[in-house]
Design a protein around this motif. Structure first.
Motif, PDB file in Angstrom:
ATOM      1  N   TYR A  61       0.836  -1.208   0.000  1.00 28.29           N
ATOM      2  CA  TYR A  61       0.000   0.000   0.000  1.00 28.29           C
ATOM      3  C   TYR A  61       0.861   1.244   0.000  1.00 28.29           C
ATOM      4  CZ  TYR A  61       0.461  -0.561   5.121  1.00 28.29           C
ATOM      5  OH  TYR A  61       0.929  -0.734   6.387  1.00 28.29           O
ATOM      6  N   TYR A  62       0.277   2.332  -0.476  1.00 31.31           N
ATOM      7  CA  TYR A  62       0.943   3.631  -0.494  1.00 31.31           C
ATOM      8  C   TYR A  62       0.231   4.558   0.470  1.00 31.31           C
ATOM      9  CZ  TYR A  62       3.196   2.346  -4.915  1.00 31.31           C
ATOM     10  OH  TYR A  62       3.931   1.727  -5.886  1.00 31.31           O
ATOM     11  N   TYR A  63       1.027   5.414   1.116  1.00 25.94           N
ATOM     12  CA  TYR A  63       0.453   6.510   1.886  1.00 25.94           C
ATOM     13  C   TYR A  63       0.778   7.808   1.180  1.00 25.94           C
ATOM     14  CZ  TYR A  63      -1.136   4.379   6.204  1.00 25.94           C
ATOM     15  OH  TYR A  63      -1.852   3.686   7.133  1.00 25.94           O
ATOM     16  N   GLU A  64      -0.218   8.585   0.893  1.00 25.51           N
ATOM     17  CA  GLU A  64       0.028   9.890   0.297  1.00 25.51           C
ATOM     18  C   GLU A  64      -0.929  10.875   0.953  1.00 25.51           C
ATOM     19  OE1 GLU A  64       0.885  11.324  -4.256  1.00 25.51           O
ATOM     20  OE2 GLU A  64       0.353   9.257  -3.873  1.00 25.51           O
ATOM     21  N   ASN A  65      -0.383  11.964   1.502  1.00 27.18           N
ATOM     22  CA  ASN A  65      -1.209  12.950   2.219  1.00 27.18           C
ATOM     23  C   ASN A  65      -2.127  12.265   3.234  1.00 27.18           C
ATOM     24  OD1 ASN A  65      -0.078  14.908   0.522  1.00 27.18           O
ATOM     25  ND2 ASN A  65      -1.627  14.492  -1.033  1.00 27.18           N
ATOM     26  N   HIS A  66      -1.537  11.333   3.983  1.00 29.95           N
ATOM     27  CA  HIS A  66      -2.262  10.605   5.033  1.00 29.95           C
ATOM     28  C   HIS A  66      -3.398   9.736   4.512  1.00 29.95           C
ATOM     29  CE1 HIS A  66       0.074  13.068   7.726  1.00 29.95           C
ATOM     30  NE2 HIS A  66      -0.365  14.144   7.095  1.00 29.95           N
ATOM     31  N   VAL A  67      -3.453   9.566   3.182  1.00 30.70           N
ATOM     32  CA  VAL A  67      -4.486   8.691   2.628  1.00 30.70           C
ATOM     33  C   VAL A  67      -3.819   7.376   2.223  1.00 30.70           C
ATOM     34  CG1 VAL A  67      -6.200   8.375   0.811  1.00 30.70           C
ATOM     35  CG2 VAL A  67      -5.791  10.654   1.757  1.00 30.70           C
ATOM     36  N   LYS A  68      -4.377   6.280   2.704  1.00 33.89           N
ATOM     37  CA  LYS A  68      -3.806   4.976   2.400  1.00 33.89           C
ATOM     38  C   LYS A  68      -4.476   4.400   1.156  1.00 33.89           C
ATOM     39  CE  LYS A  68      -3.243   0.430   4.542  1.00 33.89           C
ATOM     40  NZ  LYS A  68      -4.238  -0.501   5.015  1.00 33.89           N
ATOM     41  N   THR A  69      -3.669   3.964   0.202  1.00 32.46           N
ATOM     42  CA  THR A  69      -4.198   3.272  -0.973  1.00 32.46           C
ATOM     43  C   THR A  69      -3.689   1.836  -0.951  1.00 32.46           C
ATOM     44  OG1 THR A  69      -3.928   5.336  -2.197  1.00 32.46           O
ATOM     45  CG2 THR A  69      -4.448   3.390  -3.492  1.00 32.46           C
ATOM     46  N   ASP A  70      -4.608   0.893  -0.855  1.00 28.81           N
ATOM     47  CA  ASP A  70      -4.231  -0.525  -0.921  1.00 28.81           C
ATOM     48  C   ASP A  70      -4.113  -0.907  -2.384  1.00 28.81           C
ATOM     49  OD1 ASP A  70      -4.461  -1.379   1.920  1.00 28.81           O
ATOM     50  OD2 ASP A  70      -6.496  -0.628   1.632  1.00 28.81           O
ATOM     51  N   VAL A  71      -2.925  -1.325  -2.810  1.00 25.20           N
ATOM     52  CA  VAL A  71      -2.730  -1.615  -4.236  1.00 25.20           C
ATOM     53  C   VAL A  71      -2.647  -3.126  -4.484  1.00 25.20           C
ATOM     54  CG1 VAL A  71      -1.332  -1.173  -6.265  1.00 25.20           C
ATOM     55  CG2 VAL A  71      -1.600   0.600  -4.544  1.00 25.20           C
ATOM     56  N   LEU A  72      -1.874  -3.835  -3.679  1.00 25.35           N
ATOM     57  CA  LEU A  72      -1.818  -5.299  -3.787  1.00 25.35           C
ATOM     58  C   LEU A  72      -2.346  -5.883  -2.482  1.00 25.35           C
ATOM     59  CD1 LEU A  72       1.741  -5.679  -5.416  1.00 25.35           C
ATOM     60  CD2 LEU A  72      -0.492  -5.614  -6.576  1.00 25.35           C
ATOM     61  N   ASN A  73      -3.314  -6.765  -2.608  1.00 26.54           N
ATOM     62  CA  ASN A  73      -4.068  -7.191  -1.423  1.00 26.54           C
ATOM     63  C   ASN A  73      -4.038  -8.692  -1.209  1.00 26.54           C
ATOM     64  OD1 ASN A  73      -5.174  -4.526  -0.678  1.00 26.54           O
ATOM     65  ND2 ASN A  73      -6.144  -4.682  -2.683  1.00 26.54           N
ATOM     66  N   GLY A  74      -2.806  -9.232  -1.026  1.00 30.91           N
ATOM     67  CA  GLY A  74      -2.707 -10.663  -0.727  1.00 30.91           C
ATOM     68  C   GLY A  74      -2.526 -11.488  -1.985  1.00 30.91           C
ATOM     69  N   ILE A  75      -1.383 -11.293  -2.642  1.00 33.25           N
ATOM     70  CA  ILE A  75      -1.089 -12.019  -3.891  1.00 33.25           C
ATOM     71  C   ILE A  75      -0.336 -13.307  -3.560  1.00 33.25           C
ATOM     72  CG2 ILE A  75       0.168 -11.913  -6.087  1.00 33.25           C
ATOM     73  CD1 ILE A  75      -1.823  -9.787  -6.232  1.00 33.25           C
ATOM     74  N   ASN A  76      -0.899 -14.440  -3.994  1.00 28.31           N
ATOM     75  CA  ASN A  76      -0.220 -15.732  -3.886  1.00 28.31           C
ATOM     76  C   ASN A  76       0.066 -16.216  -5.295  1.00 28.31           C
ATOM     77  OD1 ASN A  76      -0.363 -16.273  -0.938  1.00 28.31           O
ATOM     78  ND2 ASN A  76      -2.550 -16.027  -1.395  1.00 28.31           N
TER      79      ASN A  76
END
Ligand SMILES: Nc1ncnc2c1ncn2[C@@H]1O[C@H](COP(=O)(O)OP(=O)(O)O)[C@@H](O)[C@H]1O
Ligand SMILES: [Mg+2]
Length: 226
Positions: free
Chosen positions: A12-27
């Motif tokens: 995930y990325y944090y930008e301006n205190h906003v969290k963006t989940d980009v990859l969510n449990g890749i197997n």
């Protein structure tokens, strides 16, 4: 050999205190010799996945094994060396150096990796059909030709794996097709493992397997029957 293996990979990325989940449990597990296309809409996390798998971006959580070794067990120097010698990259916009000729763009990648196999450059120029264009500059070439230079550059240190991010995204249909046929040849003739990411479903048929990524989750994983 399992070239890539991930378990519960998150980014995930944090930008301006906003969290963006980009990859969510890749197997994910990719064997040597596979040609895997990762398809999914824009914003689904495809580019992030390539960058995290190659160590260009740090993962947030979970495990990544590259060449059967956990990614954080490589030192920075080892990781840089790995990217120079065992991994080749192909990008949508070619990323060639504009002030260097075709030949020198390829040579530079070799020099940076402390290789000096000039014969290899000749073979690759022939392989991608650009032997007569060695002294041209990138802006004197079509997009398709520039991408073929980028492919030769990616191959110059004889990597085991090629990562390609939308390699036909900037090309017309005819040139895109030629690039996909060349990538298929790299897989079939030179036995390169390829991981290609694209929003274009039509490219799936060139590979041996495809994954569908939606919102950072793999929802399909299929072998292509030939
Ligand atoms: N450096 C970054 N900082 C913040 N958000 C990012 C960054 N890189 C990518 N993202 C976000 O991650 C999501 C997925 O991006 P990306 O991996 O480029 O998707 P794709 O390649 O599938 O289009 C997007 O919502 C994008 O805005
Ligand atoms: Mg992308």
């Amino acid at each position: 050999m399992r070239i890539i293996e991930t378990k519960d990979l998150h980014k995930y990325y944090y930008e301006n205190h906003v969290k963006t989940d980009v990859l969510n449990g890749i197997n994910l597990s990719i064997n040597q010799g596979e040609f895997v296309s990762v398809v999914g809409p824009s914003g689904s996390g495809k580019t992030t996945l390539l960058y995290v798998l190659s160590g260009l971006e740090k993962k947030t959580k979970g495990s990544i094994k590259l060449f059967e070794k956990e990614i954080e067990e490589y030192s920075d120097h080892e990781m840089a060396r790995l990217r120079q010698t065992k991994i080749g990259f192909i990008f949508q916009f070619y990323n060639l150096l504009p002030n260097l000729t075709v030949y020198d763009n390829i040579l530079l990648a070799q020099v940076l990796a402390n290789n000096s196999n000039k014969q290899r450059i000749e073979e690759l120029l022939n392989y991608v059909g650009l032997a007569n264009f060695r002294n041209y500059y990138p802006n004197q070439l079509s997009g398709g030709m520039q991408q073929r230079v980028a492919i030769a550059r990616a191959l110059v240190n004889n990597p085991a794996i090629i990562f390609a991010d939308e390699p036909t995204g900037n090309l017309d249909v005819k040139n895109g097709l030629a690039i996909m046929e060349l990538l298929q040849k790299l897989n079939q003739e030179l036995h390169k493992t390829i991981v290609l990411v694209t929003h274009n479903e039509d490219l799936i048929k060139y590979g041996t397997r495809y994954l569908r990524l939606i919102d950072g989750v793999i929802i399909d994983d299929e072998i292509i029957s030939k």
